[in-house]
Design an enzyme around this catalytic site. Structure first.
Site, PDB file in Angstrom:
ATOM      1  N   GLU A  86       0.823  -1.205   0.000  1.00  0.00           N
ATOM      2  CA  GLU A  86       0.000   0.000   0.000  1.00  0.00           C
ATOM      3  C   GLU A  86       0.858   1.256   0.000  1.00  0.00           C
ATOM      4  OE1 GLU A  86      -3.264   2.678   0.417  1.00  0.00           O
ATOM      5  OE2 GLU A  86      -2.904   0.739  -0.521  1.00  0.00           O
ATOM      6  N   HIS A  89       2.719   1.818  -3.277  1.00  0.00           N
ATOM      7  CA  HIS A  89       1.789   2.328  -4.283  1.00  0.00           C
ATOM      8  C   HIS A  89       1.599   3.831  -4.126  1.00  0.00           C
ATOM      9  CE1 HIS A  89      -2.471   3.042  -5.766  1.00  0.00           C
ATOM     10  NE2 HIS A  89      -1.828   2.699  -6.851  1.00  0.00           N
ATOM     11  N   HIS A 197     -11.828   5.771  -7.783  1.00  0.00           N
ATOM     12  CA  HIS A 197     -10.364   5.792  -7.757  1.00  0.00           C
ATOM     13  C   HIS A 197      -9.793   5.068  -8.971  1.00  0.00           C
ATOM     14  CE1 HIS A 197      -6.570   6.547  -5.935  1.00  0.00           C
ATOM     15  NE2 HIS A 197      -6.293   5.296  -5.651  1.00  0.00           N
TER      16      HIS A 197
END
Length: 387
Positions: A86, A89, A197
């Site tokens: 996460e 990213h 998103h």
């Protein structure tokens, strides 16, 4: 527009390295999209409960004990093997943001106070980040809104001869995309935010592809260009709807709602379903959506909608492929579009039949981006012959 005006030799012009930065941003945007799919599909989307840090760290905890005293552990215990995904990213998305900011600044350098407007909007958004981290959410949101308004107002005033308009719009989109990333975490994988998103990432990618081709100035000049651009535009629209449905399917954990059956669903052509419950877009804040909250009939409805729309997209893009094959000068693009279309359909079927293996599911997301690349490239390059 002449080649000299695009290379910055005369007129408003582009910086000599603009197209290089644009293509680098395209490549990085594709990486962000694919890696983001990996994060989501490996159930690591909530592995850093705080934002933009990860358990208070700029990187991520290397051991669970490193974050034992951080308040984020009250939301979710540390899982190091997921947390790095996460936060990494977020890092590459941040790097993409820097490239997009660079494009906006460079393209606006000859506009009256152009660079100052881009810099001010970005500064306001940057100031809002520490305010958000301190819990001053209203002030942070207000600064982000003002920053976005500055960019949109600038884009509305500027022409696109130097690509300053599209660059300002792309920067506005990527700032909003960062907000969606924040809400994805803080609103616990709310499906409408997760879908938005995904769409925001692909919109950013599409804008960068269009910008890169326009900056490179390699038009495909055909007398039939306007009509072909219309066909391509419709193709982008139907593909966009299908991508949104795919995002909704993934966000609601409905990819295997039909089991491993294809083309039937749980052994039937038209099983019991609940479209009314399936497409409720807003359900309030505070619900943890990880794993999904819909019942089986609602998830089946989502999967059926995704399959039906896939048939529509396949039929339209197959017809477009045939049309391009019959157009001299476009047979290479037709072959690419047809190959990507068949690959994407095959990956979608493999997802169901094989039980959603991670590599195939991630590749399916990448395939959607590559289809967009082919269509947006044609939209950017097709022009009528010069007088």
């Amino acid at each position: 527009m002449s080649v000299s005006s695009l290379t910055g030799l005369s007129g408003p012009g582009l910086h000599k390295n603009f197209h290089r930065i644009a293509w680098l941003a395209v490549a990085l945007a594709l990486c962000v999209i694919v890696f983001g799919a990996f994060v989501r599909l490996s159930n690591a989307g909530l592995s850093c409960p705080d934002w933009p840090t990860c358990y208070g760290r700029a990187a991520w905890p290397s051991h669970a004990d490193d974050a034992v005293d951080h308040v984020a552990t009250q939301i979710r215990p540390v899982e190091v093997h997921k947390a790095w995904r996460e936060q990494f990213h977020r890092m590459i998305a941040g790097l993409l943001g820097v490239l997009v900011l660079t494009l906006a600044l460079v393209s606006a350098r000859r506009r009256s106070k152009g660079m100052a407007q881009i810099a001010l909007a970005s500064l306001l958004v940057a100031i809002g980040i520490p305010l958000y981290m301190k819990g001053q959410h209203v002030a942070a949101s207000a600064l982000a809104i003002i920053g976005e308004a500055i960019l949109i107002a600038a884009a509305a005033r500027w022409s696109n001869t130097d690509l300053s308009r599209v660059s300002a719009i792309t920067l506005a989109v990527i700032i909003f995309q960062a907000l969606l990333g924040m809400w994805t975490v803080t609103w616990l994988l709310k499906p409408i935010v997760v879908m938005a998103h995904l769409l925001g990432g692909l919109l950013t990618f599409s804008l960068l592809v269009w910008t890169a081709w326009r900056a490179t100035h390699l038009p495909i000049r055909l007398a039939d260009a306007p009509r072909l651009r219309g066909w391509v535009g419709v193709g982008i629209a139907v593909l966009g709807v299908q991508i949104a449905l795919g995002g909704w399917t993934s966000a609601n954990y409905a990819a295997l709602a039909c089991g491993n059956d294809f083309p039937t669903c749980v052994g039937q052509w038209w099983p019991r379903h609940d479209f009314g419950e399936a497409f409720v877009l807003w359900r309030g804040i505070g619900v943890d959506y990880e794993g999904g909250i819909l019942d089986g009939e609602a998830r089946i409805a989502i999967q059926l909608a995704h399959r039906i729309m896939a048939g529509v997209v396949f039929a339209y893009l197959a017809a477009l492929t045939v049309k391009l094959l019959r157009t001299p000068g476009l047979r290479g693009w037709a072959t690419l579009l047809g190959a990507l279309l068949l690959l994407q359909v095959g990956l979608g079927i493999a997802n169901v039949k094989l039980g959603l293996p991670l590599a195939v599911a991630v590749a399916h997301n990448g395939g959607a981006a590559l289809l967009l690349f082919a269509l947006v490239s044609l939209l950017a390059r097709l022009r009528t012959p010069e007088p």
